[in-house]
Design an enzyme around this catalytic site. Structure first.
Site, PDB file in Angstrom:
ATOM      1  N   VAL A   1       0.834  -1.202   0.000  1.00  0.00           N
ATOM      2  CA  VAL A   1       0.000   0.000   0.000  1.00  0.00           C
ATOM      3  C   VAL A   1       0.871   1.255   0.000  1.00  0.00           C
ATOM      4  CG1 VAL A   1      -1.718   1.327   1.295  1.00  0.00           C
ATOM      5  CG2 VAL A   1      -1.956  -1.147   1.099  1.00  0.00           C
ATOM      6  N   CYS A   2       1.908   1.262   0.830  1.00  0.00           N
ATOM      7  CA  CYS A   2       2.786   2.428   0.911  1.00  0.00           C
ATOM      8  C   CYS A   2       3.519   2.675  -0.405  1.00  0.00           C
ATOM      9  CB  CYS A   2       3.775   2.261   2.057  1.00  0.00           C
ATOM     10  SG  CYS A   2       3.001   2.232   3.678  1.00  0.00           S
ATOM     11  N   THR A   3       3.859   1.633  -1.110  1.00  0.00           N
ATOM     12  CA  THR A   3       4.514   1.780  -2.408  1.00  0.00           C
ATOM     13  C   THR A   3       3.626   2.567  -3.365  1.00  0.00           C
ATOM     14  OG1 THR A   3       5.783  -0.263  -2.120  1.00  0.00           O
ATOM     15  CG2 THR A   3       5.462   0.506  -4.380  1.00  0.00           C
TER      16      THR A   3
ATOM     17  N   GLU B   1       1.304   4.624  -2.471  1.00  0.00           N
ATOM     18  CA  GLU B   1       1.085   5.973  -1.923  1.00  0.00           C
ATOM     19  C   GLU B   1       2.237   6.912  -2.264  1.00  0.00           C
ATOM     20  OE1 GLU B   1      -1.619   5.164   2.028  1.00  0.00           O
ATOM     21  OE2 GLU B   1       0.568   5.045   2.204  1.00  0.00           O
ATOM     22  N   LEU B   2       3.470   6.435  -2.110  1.00  0.00           N
ATOM     23  CA  LEU B   2       4.595   7.306  -2.427  1.00  0.00           C
ATOM     24  C   LEU B   2       4.612   7.667  -3.905  1.00  0.00           C
ATOM     25  CD1 LEU B   2       5.562   6.223   0.442  1.00  0.00           C
ATOM     26  CD2 LEU B   2       7.851   6.784  -0.382  1.00  0.00           C
TER      27      LEU B   2
END
Length: 219
Positions: A44-46, A48-49
């Protein structure tokens, strides 16, 4: 330390992908968004960035700097940036803070003081609360805090919308209603009398004695 809106954003010095920074000095006289991640190489963070990288110019138009933080060393961020490019098509040019000693995560009340002093051996679940967004104004005060669960990707268009509202309402004695977008009508605050409202905004609509709407003032 519990952080609330209108508290001074804690200052810190940290290593980042652009070198060592002092946070308040890095912000300068403008606005900033600090958004945090529990671990590098998480799905998920991938996304988002990469999404934030794709919107970086929109933040710049508003005079807002963006900076990410992950509870991992800076050396790991470089490898992660390659994956972000592969997954989303966007290069992450904004700085990423390395917080391998968990100092910033604790300073911003995202991890408890007893969480230890190293990111080594910690899983994303151990750092699940490191999923917050902080919008910080030129006065270095926190204007907005949002915290998301690990399984829910953040909506950065909503963060832009909130910044538009915060910047508008910091200049005029107005508030923005639910689902407000740029150009929509705004609410005249209770601090403005009916007579002063006419002087400031021209005509307005009284929906309820305590709810008066008018056209969005020019920025």
């Amino acid at each position: 330390m519990s952080l609330r809106i209108n508290d001074i954003a804690p200052d810190f010095t940290a290593d980042t992908t652009i070198g060592s920074i002092s946070f308040h000095d890095w912000i300068g006289g403008g606005w900033a968004v600090l958004f945090s991640h529990p671990k590098n190489f998480t799905p998920v963070c991938t996304t988002e960035l990469g999404a934030m990288a794709g919107l970086e110019q929109e933040f710049q138009k508003r005079g807002v700097k963006i900076i990410g933080i992950s509870v991992d060393p800076v050396e790991s961020h470089g490898k992660w940036k390659q994956d972000i490019k592969t997954a989303t098509g966007f290069d992450v040019d904004y700085p990423l803070i390395g917080d391998k000693e968990l100092k910033v995560a604790k300073l911003y009340d995202m991890l408890p003081a007893g969480a230890g002093e190293s990111s080594e051996g910690r899983t994303p679940a151990d750092n699940a609360t490191v999923r917050s967004v902080f919008v910080i104004g030129p006065d270095k005060k926190i204007k907005l805090i949002l915290t998301y669960p690990m399984t829910t990707g953040r909506n950065f268009h909503e963060i832009l919308r909130a910044i538009d509202s915060i910047q508008l309402t910091s200049k005029h004695q107005v508030a923005t209603p639910a689902n407000w977008q740029q150009g929509d009508d705004v609410i005249i605050t209770a601090a403005v009398s009916n007579e002063d409202a006419v002087t400031r905004f021209g005509s307005y609509e009284t929906v309820l004695p305590y709810l008066r709407k008018t056209k969005q003032p020019a920025a």
